[in-house]
Design an enzyme around this catalytic site. Structure first.
Site, PDB file in Angstrom:
ATOM      1  CD  GLU A 195      -2.812  -0.999   2.423  1.00 16.38           C
ATOM      2  OE1 GLU A 195      -3.655  -1.348   2.627  1.00 16.38           O
ATOM      3  OE2 GLU A 195      -2.457  -0.141   3.289  1.00 16.38           O
TER       4      GLU A 195
ATOM      5  CB  CYS B 221       2.641   7.185   3.448  1.00 12.62           C
ATOM      6  SG  CYS B 221       3.410   5.951   4.544  1.00 12.62           S
TER       7      CYS B 221
ATOM      8  CB  CYS C  97       8.254  -5.312   8.778  1.00 11.26           C
ATOM      9  SG  CYS C  97       9.627  -4.422   9.602  1.00 11.26           S
TER      10      CYS C  97
ATOM     11  CB  CYS D 245       7.167  -3.222  16.299  1.00 17.26           C
ATOM     12  SG  CYS D 245       8.847  -2.722  15.901  1.00 17.26           S
TER      13      CYS D 245
ATOM     14  CB  CYS E  75       3.789  -2.566  13.540  1.00 19.06           C
ATOM     15  SG  CYS E  75       3.734  -2.217  11.914  1.00 19.06           S
TER      16      CYS E  75
ATOM     17  N   GLY F 171       7.048  -1.863   6.265  1.00 19.21           N
ATOM     18  CA  GLY F 171       8.681  -2.095   5.916  1.00 19.21           C
ATOM     19  C   GLY F 171       9.567  -1.410   6.640  1.00 19.21           C
ATOM     20  CD  GLU F 172      13.795  -0.107   9.632  1.00 19.96           C
ATOM     21  OE1 GLU F 172      13.011   0.159  10.664  1.00 19.96           O
ATOM     22  OE2 GLU F 172      14.627   0.623   8.991  1.00 19.96           O
TER      23      GLU F 172
ATOM     24  CB  SER G 261      10.217   6.576   9.111  1.00 22.12           C
ATOM     25  OG  SER G 261      10.061   5.895  10.560  1.00 22.12           O
TER      26      SER G 261
ATOM     27  CB  SER H 113      10.137   4.053  15.071  1.00 23.32           C
ATOM     28  OG  SER H 113       9.455   4.556  13.927  1.00 23.32           O
ATOM     29  CG  LEU H 114      13.206   6.998  21.193  1.00 27.70           C
ATOM     30  CD1 LEU H 114      14.522   6.379  20.307  1.00 27.70           C
ATOM     31  CD2 LEU H 114      13.486   8.365  21.534  1.00 27.70           C
ATOM     32  CG  HIS H 115       7.749   3.709  19.105  1.00 26.72           C
ATOM     33  ND1 HIS H 115       7.507   4.569  18.490  1.00 26.72           N
ATOM     34  CD2 HIS H 115       7.807   2.503  18.347  1.00 26.72           C
ATOM     35  CE1 HIS H 115       7.352   4.618  17.274  1.00 26.72           C
ATOM     36  NE2 HIS H 115       7.562   3.296  16.994  1.00 26.72           N
TER      37      HIS H 115
ATOM     38  CG  ASN I  10      -4.510   3.916  14.135  1.00 27.56           C
ATOM     39  OD1 ASN I  10      -5.320   4.824  14.539  1.00 27.56           O
ATOM     40  ND2 ASN I  10      -4.687   3.932  12.650  1.00 27.56           N
TER      41      ASN I  10
ATOM     42  CB  CYS J  73       1.721   5.364   7.225  1.00 24.74           C
ATOM     43  SG  CYS J  73       1.321   6.670   5.765  1.00 24.74           S
TER      44      CYS J  73
HETATM   45  N1  SAH Z   1       9.975   0.488   9.926  1.00 31.81           N
HETATM   46  C1  SAH Z   1       9.999   1.951  10.004  1.00 31.81           C
HETATM   47  C2  SAH Z   1       8.896   2.819   8.848  1.00 31.81           C
HETATM   48  C3  SAH Z   1       7.692   2.312   8.872  1.00 31.81           C
HETATM   49  S1  SAH Z   1       6.715   2.287  10.386  1.00 31.81           S
HETATM   50  C4  SAH Z   1       9.811   2.504  11.260  1.00 31.81           C
HETATM   51  O1  SAH Z   1       9.407   1.663  12.198  1.00 31.81           O
HETATM   52  O2  SAH Z   1       9.957   3.560  11.694  1.00 31.81           O
HETATM   53  C5  SAH Z   1       6.230   3.895  10.465  1.00 31.81           C
HETATM   54  C6  SAH Z   1       5.645   4.524  11.724  1.00 31.81           C
HETATM   55  O3  SAH Z   1       4.331   4.020  11.996  1.00 31.81           O
HETATM   56  C7  SAH Z   1       6.526   4.022  13.018  1.00 31.81           C
HETATM   57  O4  SAH Z   1       6.840   4.950  13.613  1.00 31.81           O
HETATM   58  C8  SAH Z   1       5.860   3.243  13.510  1.00 31.81           C
HETATM   59  O5  SAH Z   1       6.162   2.959  15.135  1.00 31.81           O
HETATM   60  C9  SAH Z   1       4.442   3.484  13.280  1.00 31.81           C
HETATM   61  N2  SAH Z   1       3.312   2.484  13.648  1.00 31.81           N
HETATM   62  C10 SAH Z   1       3.386   1.086  13.265  1.00 31.81           C
HETATM   63  N3  SAH Z   1       2.040   0.999  13.635  1.00 31.81           N
HETATM   64  C11 SAH Z   1       1.279   1.605  14.345  1.00 31.81           C
HETATM   65  C12 SAH Z   1       0.264   1.641  14.910  1.00 31.81           C
HETATM   66  N4  SAH Z   1      -0.649   0.544  15.001  1.00 31.81           N
HETATM   67  N5  SAH Z   1      -0.251   2.985  15.347  1.00 31.81           N
HETATM   68  C13 SAH Z   1       0.557   3.774  15.585  1.00 31.81           C
HETATM   69  N6  SAH Z   1       1.778   3.691  14.809  1.00 31.81           N
HETATM   70  C14 SAH Z   1       2.242   2.723  14.276  1.00 31.81           C
HETATM   71 FE1  SF4 Z   2       8.535  -2.854  11.114  1.00 32.03          FE
HETATM   72 FE2  SF4 Z   2       8.265  -0.297  11.512  1.00 32.03          FE
HETATM   73 FE3  SF4 Z   2       6.339  -2.047  11.821  1.00 32.03          FE
HETATM   74 FE4  SF4 Z   2       8.472  -2.117  13.580  1.00 32.03          FE
HETATM   75  S1  SF4 Z   2       6.870  -0.478  13.295  1.00 32.03           S
HETATM   76  S2  SF4 Z   2       7.330  -3.814  12.652  1.00 32.03           S
HETATM   77  S3  SF4 Z   2       9.952  -1.490  12.228  1.00 32.03           S
HETATM   78  S4  SF4 Z   2       7.328  -1.628   9.819  1.00 32.03           S
END
Ligand code: SAH
Ligand code: SF4
Length: 387
Positions: free
Chosen positions: A94, A139, A146, A150, A153, A195-196, A227, A251-253, A327, A370
């Protein structure tokens, strides 16, 4: 070295020069071919009318043609469009088009496009006289699924199916650009889809060169944001390969290793001290900042004490912080914190002097957010909506 030949859409002008010169073509044809593909978005050799017929036949024989087919477009009430794309091997990915939201308070509604939003102020004065345009952020995805795992995600839960080629990454933008509507302008591209990107470094780097090439789409490097979940060696590589010009989002979190490792397995390999060192070493141009993405997950990383740790951790780094309430996804019981909790987290960071916004996911009515993409059965509810 690549074992498979580079797809024609993934080739840079200098690569076209080498291969076409070897065939005895005149030197300017390389630029023409690249321009047809990347400036005009024409992938069918038969339509490249200023090229000799033998060259058009050669390009067709090389496999030049569409790399992805739009299968469905879902439009959200806020103008967000999610495109479901089918790849040549049948896999789907997507990409999301996010038109800028105008009006007061619009910042609070952006997420993926927010990474580049700071730049808008720089340009506002220069463009004040120009006709009003709707700025679109796209995006894009870099992998099918991926590998990073995580738990919050959908792509992570699905697991990695395969890397995308540079032609498929750049191809999303060629397609997105072709689908712009009246008055819209493609302004920013964010690598925040499925994806990463840094796990697929070669194709990501090549796609960056394609998208920013002056003979092609010609995006400004600072309007392209990669990202990453924190692949430390590749952050250094990206910084070195592009002189720090590509905008970086992390993506620190979480602000402590235990919390971060629980949310993001990559943290066990590259813990926070390593990641922070990589950020300090990133050759960021002056007056630019790194975007810190912080997905807030209820009961996991949303404690005000964690916000205080985060403020301490980031001290001295040129950053802006985007808080993204998680989300919900079908495959996980994790979810976003209550609104007051989000506000309290933000308040700690704002008080500490950080530029910190809450980014609401846009296009939620079509699940266009995204980084939280529908595939591989990870979100059956949305699959039904697509069908
Ligand atoms: N893999 C890369 C880029 C794709 S994810 C990364 O992790 O940075 C893009 C962003 O969406 C990241 O910051 C990720 O943590 C966030 N993301 C993924 N799933 C999510 C969700 N369910 N709710 C909110 N943010 C989310
Ligand atoms: Fe992959 Fe980014 Fe999702 Fe983590 S948040 S699983 S690195 S796409």
């Amino acid at each position: 070295m690549r074992s498979t030949p580079l797809h024609p859409v993934a080739r840079l002008p200098e690569e076209w020069s080498a291969s076409l010169a070897a065939r005895g073509e005149r030197s300017f044809t390389a630029k023409q071919v690249f321009q047809w593909i990347h400036r005009r978005g024409v992938l069918d050799p038969a339509a490249m009318t200023n090229l000799p017929a033998r060259l058009r036949e050669h390009l067709a024989a090389e496999g030049l043609g569409e790399v992805l087919t739009p299968e469905r477009v879902h439009r959200s009430e806020d103008g967000t469009r999610k495109l479901l794309l089918r790849l040549r091997d049948g896999a789907t990915i997507e990409t999301v088009l996010l038109p800028s939201v105008s009006g007061p308070g619009s910042h609070a509604q952006l997420d993926a496009d927010a990474a580049a939003a700071d730049d808008e102020d720089d340009d506002a004065a220069a463009e004040a006289d120009a006709a009003p345009r709707v700025r679109v952020t796209q995006c894009i995805s870099t992998q099918v699924g991926c590998a990073m795992g995580c738990g919050f995600c959908a792509s992570g839960v699905a697991g990695l199916k395969r890397h995308l080629g540079a032609e498929e990454i750049a191809g999303q933008v060629l397609l997105g650009r072709a689908m712009l509507e009246e008055g819209e302008e493609l302004r920013n591209v964010v690598y925040m889809g499925m994806g990463e990107p840094l796990h697929n470094y070669e194709a990501t780097a090549r796609s960056l060169r394609l998208l920013t090439h002056p003979e092609g789409i010609n995006l400004s490097t600072r309007r392209v944001t990669v990202s990453t979940s924190g692949l430390v060696p590749e952050i250094a590589r990206l910084g070195a390969d592009f002189g720090g010009q590509i905008a970086l989002a992390i993506s620190l979190h979480a602000a402590d290793d235990e919390t971060r490792s629980a949310l993001m397995p990559i943290n066990r390999k590259h813990p926070l001290d390593e990641l922070l060192a990589a950020l300090r070493a990133y050759p960021l141009p002056r007056r630019r900042r790194i975007t810190i993405e912080y997905t807030l997950v209820a009961g996991q990383n949303d404690d005000p004490a964690e916000a205080r740790r985060l403020a301490k951790l980031l001290r001295g780094l040129p950053v802006k912080i985007n808080l993204i309430p998680m989300n919900p996804i079908e495959a996980s019981s994790l979810g976003p914190p209550a609104q007051e909790r989000v506000a309290a987290f933000q308040e700690v960071l704002t008080q500490a002097g950080y530029s910190c916004f809450v980014r609401r996911r846009r296009g939620d009515d079509v699940s266009a957010a995204c980084g939280q993409l529908v595939l591989l059965g990870a979100k059956p509810k949305v699959r039904r909506a697509l069908g």
